[in-house]
Design an enzyme around this catalytic site. Structure first.
Site, mmCIF file in Angstrom:
data_model
loop_
_atom_site.group_PDB
_atom_site.id
_atom_site.type_symbol
_atom_site.label_atom_id
_atom_site.label_comp_id
_atom_site.label_asym_id
_atom_site.label_seq_id
_atom_site.Cartn_x
_atom_site.Cartn_y
_atom_site.Cartn_z
ATOM 1 C CG ASP A 139 -1.794 -1.221 1.321
ATOM 2 O OD1 ASP A 139 -2.361 -1.623 0.301
ATOM 3 O OD2 ASP A 139 -1.874 -1.792 2.422
ATOM 4 C CG HIS A 151 -0.882 -1.878 -7.436
ATOM 5 N ND1 HIS A 151 0.092 -2.369 -8.261
ATOM 6 C CD2 HIS A 151 -0.496 -2.190 -6.173
ATOM 7 C CE1 HIS A 151 1.028 -2.963 -7.527
ATOM 8 N NE2 HIS A 151 0.682 -2.872 -6.266
#
Length: 423
Positions: free
Chosen positions: A12, A40
């Site tokens: 992340d 993503h």
């Protein structure tokens, strides 16, 4: 040239955006490991997208996007994401390695059932079938995509695998057995749907390197989720390191010339495991809501992420195990509300201060040693030149750069493709 984009931390970090930015000057983008268990998030002129299975270069018509042999391929999710892009008028060039292994329906079931069985001792899995998938791959009872095209071979192998799986389903998990014909038919249907995308990506990449193409390797999650160098056992099931990119894509190790490691300006993590700089309560929620464009919530699960101050010990370790040649610092814009910004510069354990990242048993006992830096108390989105950032923002970036020991060459100050500062 072959470049890799990988994460320094727990995932992340913003790798999707950086891949999307650098893909503009690339010819090939490759996902080389992991599966649909992480996403993503990308914001560009087409809109906002959360990619789980596809490479982040799919928004450029000139790029060949490859699913490498190291990936856990969920065919249905691949097809769903591709269809969703086409609905937006995006027609990506996609190529899937015929050596990529596929996530089987029972992998997802076993992931769910095992988390149920473990209860409070679970690993915080996304229940996407990833751990059972990689377990089968290395137990040599997985299925390469190419095997699905030999129906007699596939059926006989599947029958043998299900004999063992059904014993576990019925005797350990007390769940119904699976019928071989049903699983076979389901996988043949998926095979036929993905057939147009399947090819020999190894040969394609040999030719691309020979022709001097620019190749970008895209990693999933981060160094601290690596099964060898991460916070084992609270890790993922495939190597998250740039070094694995050569294997998971099909390239020689020496081909990777540039390793770009992405570091977030604060820390966040999904799932269980040691997290030394973690913060809680209102402070965590404030940072969570301000983080990124849609806040710090998992792109795959929607789960609120665990929040913490930037951890220089963990980040420097991540930079080192990735073999970084440069770093990108992301989501700097999210910190503009703070008067002061603590940074974790060491770990205190048993009266000693550690500067090197320890193994898990020690890590579990560590407390953060914090250094407090002044905040800049303004919005930095829209700034395009490093010199125009507030002085305290630049001091924060330069402090981190010194701690990481590699140059920070780009700073992301917003989620959009254009919101990036090149130093």
């Amino acid at each position: 040239m072959v470049r890799a984009i990988v994460g320094a931390n727990w995932g992340d970090e913003g790798k999707g955006k950086i891949t999307d930015v650098l893909a503009a000057e690339s010819d090939v983008v490759i996902r080389f490991q992991g599966g649909s268990n992480a996403g993503h998030t990308i914001i560009n002129n087409y809109g906002k997208f959360a990619l789980h299975q596809l490479p982040s270069g799919v928004f450029y018509p000139h790029i060949t996007n490859i699913i490498g042999n190291g990936v856990a391929l969920d065919i249905q999710k691949f097809l769903n994401e591709t269809a969703a892009l086409r609905e937006k008028g995006i027609n990506p060039r996609l190529l899937v390695s015929d050596r990529t292994q596929v996530v089987m329906p029972y992998h997802v079931l076993f992931d769910q059932y095992e988390e149920e069985r473990l209860g409070g001792k679970s690993f915080g899995s996304t229940k996407s079938g990833i751990a059972p998938f990689y377990s089968d791959k290395y137990a040599k009872i997985g299925f390469e995509l190419c095997e699905l095209f030999d129906e007699e071979y596939f059926y006989e192998k599947l029958k043998g695998v299900l004999e063992v799986k059904n014993v576990l389903l019925e005797q350990l998990y007390h769940k119904p057995a699976l019928a071989v014909d049903e699983v076979f038919s389901q996988m043949i249907r998926l095979r036929d749907a993905i057939r147009p995308y399947v090819g020999d990506t190894f040969r394609f990449l040999q030719d691309a390197r020979r022709d001097g193409k620019n190749i970008l390797l895209e990693g999933q999650l981060g160094a601290l989720k690596d099964p060898d160098y991460g916070i084992y056992p609270m890790v993922t099931s495939s190597s998250t390191l740039a070094g694995y990119g050569a294997i998971g894509a099909g390239l020689p190790p020496y081909a990777i010339e540039d390793i770009i490691v992405v570091v977030k300006a604060y820390s966040s993590a999904v799932g269980a495991g040691a997290f030394v700089s973690e913060i809680f309560g209102d402070a965590a929620q404030e940072m969570r809501v301000r983080g990124g464009d849609a806040g710090e919530f998992g792109a795959t699960t929607g789960r609120p992420r665990r929040m913490g101050w930037l951890d220089c010990v963990a980040s420097r370790y991540g930079v080192q195990v990735q073999g970084a040649t440069q770093a990108v610092l992301t989501v700097v814009d999210a910190l503009g509300y703070l008067d002061e910004i603590p940074v974790c510069v060491g770990y205190e354990v048993d009266g000693k201060v550690l500067r090197d990242f320890p193994t898990t048993p020690t890590l579990e006992k560590c407390k953060p040693v914090l250094e407090v830096l002044p905040g800049w108390k303004c919005d930095v989105r829209g700034i395009t030149r490093y010199e125009d950032l507030p002085e305290n923002c630049r001091k924060y970036i330069e402090f981190i750069e010194k701690e990481l020991t590699v140059p920070i060459t780009m700073v992301s100050n917003g989620p959009g493709r254009e919101e990036i500062i090149v130093r």
